[in-house]
Write a protein that holds these residues in place. Structure first.
Motif, PDB file in Angstrom:
ATOM      1  N   VAL A   1       0.821  -1.101   0.043  1.00 20.51           N
ATOM      2  CA  VAL A   1       0.028  -0.060   0.116  1.00 20.51           C
ATOM      3  C   VAL A   1       0.755   1.266   0.091  1.00 20.51           C
ATOM      4  O   VAL A   1       1.955   1.260   0.878  1.00 20.51           O
ATOM      5  N   GLY A   2       0.632   2.108  -0.907  1.00 23.09           N
ATOM      6  CA  GLY A   2       1.302   3.470  -1.056  1.00 23.09           C
ATOM      7  C   GLY A   2       2.663   3.302  -1.806  1.00 23.09           C
ATOM      8  O   GLY A   2       3.449   4.255  -2.054  1.00 23.09           O
ATOM      9  N   SER A   3       2.851   2.116  -2.463  1.00 20.24           N
ATOM     10  CA  SER A   3       3.986   1.970  -3.330  1.00 20.24           C
ATOM     11  C   SER A   3       3.685   2.415  -4.754  1.00 20.24           C
ATOM     12  O   SER A   3       2.669   2.480  -5.198  1.00 20.24           O
ATOM     13  N   GLN A   4       4.893   2.257  -5.510  1.00 20.04           N
ATOM     14  CA  GLN A   4       4.596   2.516  -7.080  1.00 20.04           C
ATOM     15  C   GLN A   4       3.758   1.330  -7.435  1.00 20.04           C
ATOM     16  O   GLN A   4       3.001   1.484  -8.548  1.00 20.04           O
ATOM     17  N   GLY A   5       3.929   0.104  -7.059  1.00 20.07           N
ATOM     18  CA  GLY A   5       3.205  -1.098  -7.431  1.00 20.07           C
ATOM     19  C   GLY A   5       1.858  -0.815  -7.482  1.00 20.07           C
ATOM     20  O   GLY A   5       1.106  -1.342  -8.335  1.00 20.07           O
ATOM     21  N   GLU A   6       1.249  -0.342  -6.062  1.00 16.33           N
ATOM     22  CA  GLU A   6      -0.086  -0.103  -5.924  1.00 16.33           C
ATOM     23  C   GLU A   6      -0.494   0.825  -7.107  1.00 16.33           C
ATOM     24  O   GLU A   6      -1.625   0.715  -7.630  1.00 16.33           O
ATOM     25  N   ALA A   7       0.254   2.003  -7.203  1.00 21.58           N
ATOM     26  CA  ALA A   7      -0.151   3.045  -8.074  1.00 21.58           C
ATOM     27  C   ALA A   7      -0.270   2.676  -9.380  1.00 21.58           C
ATOM     28  O   ALA A   7      -1.258   2.919 -10.310  1.00 21.58           O
ATOM     29  N   VAL A   8       0.722   1.566  -9.816  1.00 22.05           N
ATOM     30  CA  VAL A   8       0.751   1.204 -11.227  1.00 22.05           C
ATOM     31  C   VAL A   8      -0.739   0.211 -11.455  1.00 22.05           C
ATOM     32  O   VAL A   8      -1.318   0.278 -12.534  1.00 22.05           O
ATOM     33  N   TRP A   9      -0.895  -0.630 -10.481  1.00 21.26           N
ATOM     34  CA  TRP A   9      -2.301  -1.293 -10.505  1.00 21.26           C
ATOM     35  C   TRP A   9      -3.359  -0.670 -10.334  1.00 21.26           C
ATOM     36  O   TRP A   9      -4.450  -1.171 -11.344  1.00 21.26           O
ATOM     37  N   ASN A  10      -3.437   0.369  -9.754  1.00 23.23           N
ATOM     38  CA  ASN A  10      -4.703   1.223  -9.913  1.00 23.23           C
ATOM     39  C   ASN A  10      -4.729   1.780 -11.375  1.00 23.23           C
ATOM     40  O   ASN A  10      -6.140   1.781 -11.864  1.00 23.23           O
ATOM     41  N   GLN A  11      -3.837   2.120 -11.817  1.00 24.81           N
ATOM     42  CA  GLN A  11      -4.026   2.544 -13.468  1.00 24.81           C
ATOM     43  C   GLN A  11      -4.401   1.275 -14.215  1.00 24.81           C
ATOM     44  O   GLN A  11      -4.934   1.537 -15.402  1.00 24.81           O
ATOM     45  N   ILE A  12      -3.750   0.258 -14.145  1.00 21.43           N
ATOM     46  CA  ILE A  12      -4.141  -1.023 -14.841  1.00 21.43           C
ATOM     47  C   ILE A  12      -5.787  -1.279 -14.772  1.00 21.43           C
ATOM     48  O   ILE A  12      -6.286  -1.404 -15.783  1.00 21.43           O
ATOM     49  N   MET A  13      -6.147  -1.145 -13.463  1.00 25.84           N
ATOM     50  CA  MET A  13      -7.655  -1.624 -13.460  1.00 25.84           C
ATOM     51  C   MET A  13      -8.502  -0.509 -14.149  1.00 25.84           C
ATOM     52  O   MET A  13      -9.348  -0.920 -14.675  1.00 25.84           O
ATOM     53  N   ASP A  14      -8.100   0.651 -14.239  1.00 25.84           N
ATOM     54  CA  ASP A  14      -8.907   1.733 -14.654  1.00 25.84           C
ATOM     55  C   ASP A  14      -8.855   1.250 -16.243  1.00 25.84           C
ATOM     56  O   ASP A  14     -10.053   1.386 -17.117  1.00 25.84           O
ATOM     57  N   ILE A  15      -7.716   0.703 -17.131  1.00 20.82           N
ATOM     58  CA  ILE A  15      -7.796   0.524 -18.388  1.00 20.82           C
ATOM     59  C   ILE A  15      -8.512  -0.831 -18.783  1.00 20.82           C
ATOM     60  O   ILE A  15      -9.151  -0.949 -19.680  1.00 20.82           O
ATOM     61  N   VAL A  16      -8.307  -1.890 -17.850  1.00 20.15           N
ATOM     62  CA  VAL A  16      -8.858  -3.253 -18.231  1.00 20.15           C
ATOM     63  C   VAL A  16     -10.360  -3.283 -17.657  1.00 20.15           C
ATOM     64  O   VAL A  16     -10.919  -4.453 -17.764  1.00 20.15           O
ATOM     65  N   GLY A  17     -10.897  -2.298 -16.944  1.00 18.80           N
ATOM     66  CA  GLY A  17     -11.918  -2.280 -16.418  1.00 18.80           C
ATOM     67  C   GLY A  17     -12.235  -3.285 -15.122  1.00 18.80           C
ATOM     68  O   GLY A  17     -13.486  -3.854 -14.830  1.00 18.80           O
ATOM     69  N   LEU A  18     -11.225  -3.215 -14.209  1.00 16.33           N
ATOM     70  CA  LEU A  18     -11.110  -3.954 -13.036  1.00 16.33           C
ATOM     71  C   LEU A  18     -11.480  -3.237 -11.882  1.00 16.33           C
ATOM     72  O   LEU A  18     -11.352  -1.913 -12.069  1.00 16.33           O
ATOM     73  N   THR A  19     -11.854  -3.694 -10.807  1.00 13.49           N
ATOM     74  CA  THR A  19     -12.045  -2.847  -9.201  1.00 13.49           C
ATOM     75  C   THR A  19     -11.552  -3.811  -8.546  1.00 13.49           C
ATOM     76  O   THR A  19     -11.073  -5.227  -8.552  1.00 13.49           O
ATOM     77  N   TYR A  20     -11.090  -3.463  -7.199  1.00  9.14           N
ATOM     78  CA  TYR A  20     -10.862  -4.299  -6.289  1.00  9.14           C
ATOM     79  C   TYR A  20     -11.584  -5.199  -5.534  1.00  9.14           C
ATOM     80  O   TYR A  20     -11.281  -6.187  -5.183  1.00  9.14           O
ATOM     81  N   GLU A  21     -12.898  -5.134  -6.032  1.00  4.51           N
ATOM     82  CA  GLU A  21     -14.060  -6.032  -5.895  1.00  4.51           C
ATOM     83  C   GLU A  21     -13.905  -7.338  -6.932  1.00  4.51           C
ATOM     84  O   GLU A  21     -14.369  -8.291  -6.095  1.00  4.51           O
ATOM     85  N   ASP A  22     -12.940  -7.042  -7.719  1.00  6.16           N
ATOM     86  CA  ASP A  22     -13.001  -7.968  -8.996  1.00  6.16           C
ATOM     87  C   ASP A  22     -11.914  -9.160  -8.621  1.00  6.16           C
ATOM     88  O   ASP A  22     -11.748 -10.181  -9.337  1.00  6.16           O
ATOM     89  N   VAL A  23     -10.912  -8.610  -7.685  1.00  4.71           N
ATOM     90  CA  VAL A  23      -9.738  -9.294  -7.405  1.00  4.71           C
ATOM     91  C   VAL A  23      -9.544  -9.613  -5.887  1.00  4.71           C
ATOM     92  O   VAL A  23     -10.399  -8.840  -5.060  1.00  4.71           O
ATOM     93  N   ASP A  24      -8.669 -10.720  -5.670  1.00  4.24           N
ATOM     94  CA  ASP A  24      -8.340 -10.868  -4.336  1.00  4.24           C
ATOM     95  C   ASP A  24      -6.977 -10.180  -3.944  1.00  4.24           C
ATOM     96  O   ASP A  24      -6.063 -10.906  -4.328  1.00  4.24           O
ATOM     97  N   GLU A  25      -6.835  -9.070  -3.799  1.00  4.60           N
ATOM     98  CA  GLU A  25      -5.636  -8.282  -3.691  1.00  4.60           C
ATOM     99  C   GLU A  25      -4.907  -8.759  -2.585  1.00  4.60           C
ATOM    100  O   GLU A  25      -5.072  -9.048  -1.314  1.00  4.60           O
ATOM    101  N   GLU A  26      -3.496  -8.630  -2.930  1.00  2.00           N
ATOM    102  CA  GLU A  26      -2.431  -9.041  -1.818  1.00  2.00           C
ATOM    103  C   GLU A  26      -1.429  -7.866  -1.879  1.00  2.00           C
ATOM    104  O   GLU A  26      -0.719  -7.858  -2.798  1.00  2.00           O
ATOM    105  N   PHE A  27      -1.293  -7.094  -0.911  1.00  9.67           N
ATOM    106  CA  PHE A  27      -0.415  -6.101  -0.719  1.00  9.67           C
ATOM    107  C   PHE A  27       1.058  -6.520  -0.423  1.00  9.67           C
ATOM    108  O   PHE A  27       1.139  -6.429   0.861  1.00  9.67           O
ATOM    109  N   THR A  28       1.637  -7.417  -1.137  1.00 10.83           N
ATOM    110  CA  THR A  28       2.894  -7.875  -0.899  1.00 10.83           C
ATOM    111  C   THR A  28       3.765  -7.464  -1.862  1.00 10.83           C
ATOM    112  O   THR A  28       3.721  -7.243  -3.072  1.00 10.83           O
TER     113      THR A  28
END
Length: 333
Positions: free
Chosen positions: A161-188
């Protein structure tokens, strides 16, 4: 486009505007050249590349810059986004960051759009360090994963949480039409994600990490993971009007990668608070480039840290201390 570096589109290589002109107040006790000075380097998690690079810089400065009474420490943090906040609040003096995150912060864009205007103008560019591609790994027990859109309903490691990885993932989700409700996220990330692969606790990993990353190597050495191409529209979306650039993972760059894979990359950069005195930043960056073998002995990723690519991916105003050094070596006029 060169796979290793890309010249940034922000403001050319002009020296930074003086801090007073930005309207950003200096932090009390801002580091001054020649004083007994304490410098804190913000990096990321203690198992990652930037932490080791930061530790190398701290050791280098403490060994070589004793004549200016410099004492440097490395600080484990939540990563790029967290580092922008620490810099803005004066809790670290210099930091590493993903270029795209630093760029967004400097311009109050993306996830920083709702933050106070010009809060991050105090963060100034010092140098590009190395390319940081985004990796897409899927596990053998999830053979149906072939594209990013196949991650719906899957267990996905995406960084802290708060990393570049999370920031990148948020942008990916916007492009492919996913939300956090659609995946079982692991902040690792790094060791925790490696252990999750070994224990069959995740289905995929989508994280930015250095070319030849030891974390990716260890995941691949389990025999469970395979590296996939990123979706073409995601690559296009992530690199349009951005400092990020299309990147090809070369075959053989990590175990089990038998053919090139398409993705994109960002430069990992070094940034500093604008109120760190010019001569202090000058001596620090000069010491880095005059002792790069020292850093390579601590982490081989620093073999990418070269003066000829130091201004690639410039993310904001250039710190005047860095500009002084680059003019001295003829990199800029």
């Amino acid at each position: 486009m060169d796979n290793i570096t890309r010249r940034g589109a922000i403001g050319g290589a002009a020296a930074a505007t003086a801090l007073a002109a930005t309207g950003v107040p200096a932090i009390a006790g801002a580091p001054k050249f020649g004083d007994k000075t304490f410098i804190r380097i913000g990096t990321a998690g203690s198992g990652g590349n930037t932490y080791r690079v930061g530790a190398g810089m701290a050791a280098l400065f403490n060994e070589k810059l004793t004549d200016i009474k410099l004492q440097t420490s490395v600080q484990a943090t939540g990563g790029s986004v967290h580092n922008m906040e620490l810099l803005a609040d004066g809790e670290v003096e210099i930091a590493t960051a993903g270029g795209s995150v630093a760029h967004q912060a400097y311009n109050n864009a993306g996830r920083f759009a709702e933050r106070p205007m010009d809060r991050y103008k105090v963060v100034q560019f010092v140098s590009s360090i190395y390319p940081n591609p985004v990796w897409f790994l899927a596990m053998e027990w999830a053979p149906e994963i072939k594209t990013l859109r196949d991650l719906r309903g899957k267990r996905v490691s995406m960084g802290l949480v708060g990393s570049q990885g999370e920031a990148v993932w948020n942008q990916i989700m916007d492009i492919v039409g996913l939300t956090y409700e659609d995946v079982d996220e692991e902040f690792t990330v790094h060791q925790a994600a490696i252990d999750q692969v070994r224990n069959r606790q995740i289905d995929a990993v989508v994280i930015p990490d250095a070319a030849g990353s030891s974390s990716i190597v260890q995941m691949m050495e389990t025999g469970f993971a395979r590296i996939l191409d990123m979706d073409d529209d995601v690559i296009a979306g992530m690199t349009e009007d951005s400092l990020d650039f299309p990147y090809t993972q070369p075959a053989g760059s990590v175990p089990g990668l038998d053919e090139p894979r398409k993705t994109w990359a960002s430069s990992v950069v070094l940034v500093a608070r604008a109120d760190v005195e010019e001569d202090l930043v000058y001596h620090m960056i000069k010491t880095v480039f005059e002792n790069i073998e020292f850093l390579e002995n601590i982490h081989p990723i620093t073999r990418y840290w070269r003066t000829e690519t130091a201004l690639d991916g410039q993310t904001g105003a250039l710190h005047p201390g860095a500009a002084k050094y680059y003019r001295e070596i003829g990199l800029m006029s």
